[in-house]
Write a protein that holds these residues in place. Structure first.
Motif, short mmCIF file in Angstrom:
data_model
loop_
_atom_site.label_atom_id
_atom_site.label_comp_id
_atom_site.label_asym_id
_atom_site.label_seq_id
_atom_site.Cartn_x
_atom_site.Cartn_y
_atom_site.Cartn_z
N LYS A 141 -5.76 -3.99 2.85
CA LYS A 141 -5.36 -4.28 1.47
C LYS A 141 -3.86 -4.43 1.36
CE LYS A 141 -9.26 -2.06 -0.86
NZ LYS A 141 -9.66 -1.13 -1.95
N GLN A 142 -3.44 -5.05 0.28
CA GLN A 142 -2.01 -5.20 0.04
C GLN A 142 -1.40 -3.88 -0.44
OE1 GLN A 142 -1.57 -8.50 -2.74
NE2 GLN A 142 -1.28 -9.93 -1.04
N ARG A 143 -0.12 -3.75 -0.17
CA ARG A 143 0.60 -2.57 -0.66
C ARG A 143 0.63 -2.62 -2.19
NH1 ARG A 143 6.13 -1.01 2.27
NH2 ARG A 143 4.63 -1.20 3.99
N GLU A 144 0.38 -1.46 -2.81
CA GLU A 144 0.37 -1.41 -4.27
C GLU A 144 1.27 -0.29 -4.77
OE1 GLU A 144 -3.39 -0.44 -6.02
OE2 GLU A 144 -3.73 1.31 -4.73
N TYR B 3 1.04 6.23 2.37
CA TYR B 3 1.87 6.32 1.18
C TYR B 3 3.34 6.22 1.59
CZ TYR B 3 -2.07 7.61 -1.75
OH TYR B 3 -3.25 7.58 -2.46
N TYR C 27 4.46 3.90 -3.20
CA TYR C 27 3.52 2.83 -2.95
C TYR C 27 2.45 3.36 -2.00
CZ TYR C 27 7.03 -0.50 -4.70
OH TYR C 27 7.94 -1.18 -5.48
N ARG C 28 1.37 2.62 -1.92
CA ARG C 28 0.37 2.93 -0.90
C ARG C 28 -0.24 1.65 -0.39
NH1 ARG C 28 -4.31 5.91 -4.61
NH2 ARG C 28 -5.02 4.04 -5.74
N GLN C 29 -0.72 1.73 0.84
CA GLN C 29 -1.39 0.59 1.45
C GLN C 29 -2.60 1.08 2.21
OE1 GLN C 29 1.06 -1.94 3.90
NE2 GLN C 29 -0.35 -3.64 3.64
N ALA D 279 -4.91 6.04 2.16
CA ALA D 279 -3.92 4.99 2.40
C ALA D 279 -2.71 5.61 3.08
CB ALA D 279 -3.49 4.34 1.09
#
Length: 119
Positions: free
Chosen positions: A43-46, A93, A37-39, A91
């Protein structure tokens, strides 16, 4: 105690490459899905990519063709090769994994590693 530890983040210029690693340790019986994941700030974590134990993968559209995930089930490690990096890839990670121990089967998360893409 089960832990996930990421490494490999850093500062890279646009178009450059980085390789992230995640190592799972502790009283592990088996590991199922592993994910990156990354944030980014504000922004929201994706989800970036998920890889099943059998090696099948699902990538976010934004990283397809640029990022490649791999795992080593014998070493309990997860890797992310990131090529053609863009500023928008900047981001923190995180790796995550579904891990079975002697007492529980649940998700574990790493502490995150910073990736900064900037000239």
């Amino acid at each position: 105690q089960i832990q996930l530890v990421e490494s490999g983040g850093g500062l890279v210029q646009p178009g450059g490459s980085l390789r992230l690693s995640c190592a799972a340790s502790g009283s592990i019986i088996s590991i199922g899905d592993m994910r990156w994941y990354r944030q980014a700030p504000g922004k929201q974590r994706e989800l970036v990519v998920a890889i099943r134990r059998d090696g099948s993968t699902v990538y976010a559209d934004s990283v397809k063709g640029r990022f490649t995930v791999s795992r080593d089930n014998t070493k309990n490690t997860l890797h992310l090769q990131m090529n053609s990096l863009r500023p928008e890839d900047t981001a923190v990670y995180y790796c995550a994994a579904a891990i079975e121990s002697s007492t529980v089967f649940r998700d574990y998360w790493g502490q995150g590693t910073q990736v900064t893409v900037s000239s």
